[in-house]
Design an enzyme around this catalytic site. Structure first.
Site, PDB file in Angstrom:
ATOM      1  N   MET A 128       0.695  -1.003   0.118  1.00  0.00           N
ATOM      2  CA  MET A 128      -0.112  -0.186   0.050  1.00  0.00           C
ATOM      3  C   MET A 128       0.777   1.282  -0.108  1.00  0.00           C
ATOM      4  O   MET A 128       1.285   1.781  -1.004  1.00  0.00           O
ATOM      5  CB  MET A 128      -0.911  -0.002   1.393  1.00  0.00           C
ATOM      6  CG  MET A 128      -1.961  -1.339   1.145  1.00  0.00           C
ATOM      7  SD  MET A 128      -3.051  -1.030  -0.200  1.00  0.00           S
ATOM      8  CE  MET A 128      -4.268  -2.476   0.264  1.00  0.00           C
ATOM      9  N   CYS A 129       1.105   1.922   1.255  1.00  0.00           N
ATOM     10  CA  CYS A 129       1.734   2.958   1.099  1.00  0.00           C
ATOM     11  C   CYS A 129       3.232   3.004   0.707  1.00  0.00           C
ATOM     12  O   CYS A 129       3.986   4.053   0.359  1.00  0.00           O
ATOM     13  CB  CYS A 129       1.545   3.906   2.644  1.00  0.00           C
ATOM     14  SG  CYS A 129      -0.124   4.094   2.823  1.00  0.00           S
ATOM     15  N   VAL A 130       4.086   1.908   1.406  1.00  0.00           N
ATOM     16  CA  VAL A 130       5.442   1.766   0.880  1.00  0.00           C
ATOM     17  C   VAL A 130       5.504   1.648  -0.713  1.00  0.00           C
ATOM     18  O   VAL A 130       6.245   2.354  -1.355  1.00  0.00           O
ATOM     19  CB  VAL A 130       5.904   0.389   1.391  1.00  0.00           C
ATOM     20  CG1 VAL A 130       7.320   0.067   1.027  1.00  0.00           C
ATOM     21  CG2 VAL A 130       6.078   0.644   3.072  1.00  0.00           C
TER      22      VAL A 130
END
Length: 202
Positions: A128-130
């Site tokens: 997701m955010c990585v």
């Protein structure tokens, strides 16, 4: 995972993304992978302090009702090992979406002002955010390194009728997406620590 040869810049920035207490809520998130993630993130943070490289902390503030990452929830706080090292951070970014480049303060502006061209991206969630941050960083022209073993994620189901992928399957897909797609090089924590030895002491 592919540890290609790389040079770690003297001013390479370590982005520690969303390592918050809310991600310890197993009933909320479900099964996770890589129990070594936190220890590897801590080791990277310590190495960055020892070598004087810039550390950037990123914190997610969810706008979804009932989220364990909402600003008024205890889970919004950084995990203790990150909080303990927080004074070492050169920058703390708050965001409400997946990419760390859409937060406050402006990450790209901060990096440009300091001549930083290489990023090491670690944290939660791998896919997701990585991954979103690493993809965008690659698009923006940064040299991006992702220590996959300094990230973790959770099993995920694509809706009521959709398939479920395990956290390990999702992490593998992230590695293939990032390296295969030319967004980033996927490395290990061990390789990064070897490339960033502590300064010699007298």
């Amino acid at each position: 995972m592919n540890d290609t040869e790389f040079h770690l810049a003297d001013n390479a920035a370590l982005l520690v993304i969303d390592v918050q207490k809310g991600f310890d809520d197993a009933p909320f998130w479900g099964p996770r992978n890589n129990p070594a993630a936190e220890a590897n993130i801590a080791a990277l943070m310590d190495a960055w302090e020892a070598t004087g490289r810039p550390l950037v902390l990123v914190r997610h503030t969810s706008l979804r009702p009932g989220s364990v990452l909402a600003a008024d929830h205890p889970g919004h706080a950084f995990k203790d090992f990150v909080e303990e090292r927080g004074a070492r951070a050169a920058l703390v970014i708050d965001k409400t979406v997946n990419s760390s480049f859409y937060g406050t303060p402006d990450l790209a502006e901060w990096l440009t002002a300091r001549g930083v061209g290489q990023l090491v991206v670690a944290g939660i969630q791998t896919n997701m955010c990585v991954e979103t941050t690493a993809r965008m960083a690659g698009n923006l022209g940064y040299d991006v390194l992702v220590p996959l073993d300094a990230t973790h994620t959770f099993d995920l189901t694509a809706g009521p009728e959709g398939p479920t992928l395990t956290a390990d399957q999702l992490a593998t897909a992230t590695a293939v997406n990032l390296q295969g797609g030319g967004f980033a090089r996927v490395v290990t924590t061990e390789a990064l620590l070897a490339a960033a030895p502590a300064p010699a002491t007298a």
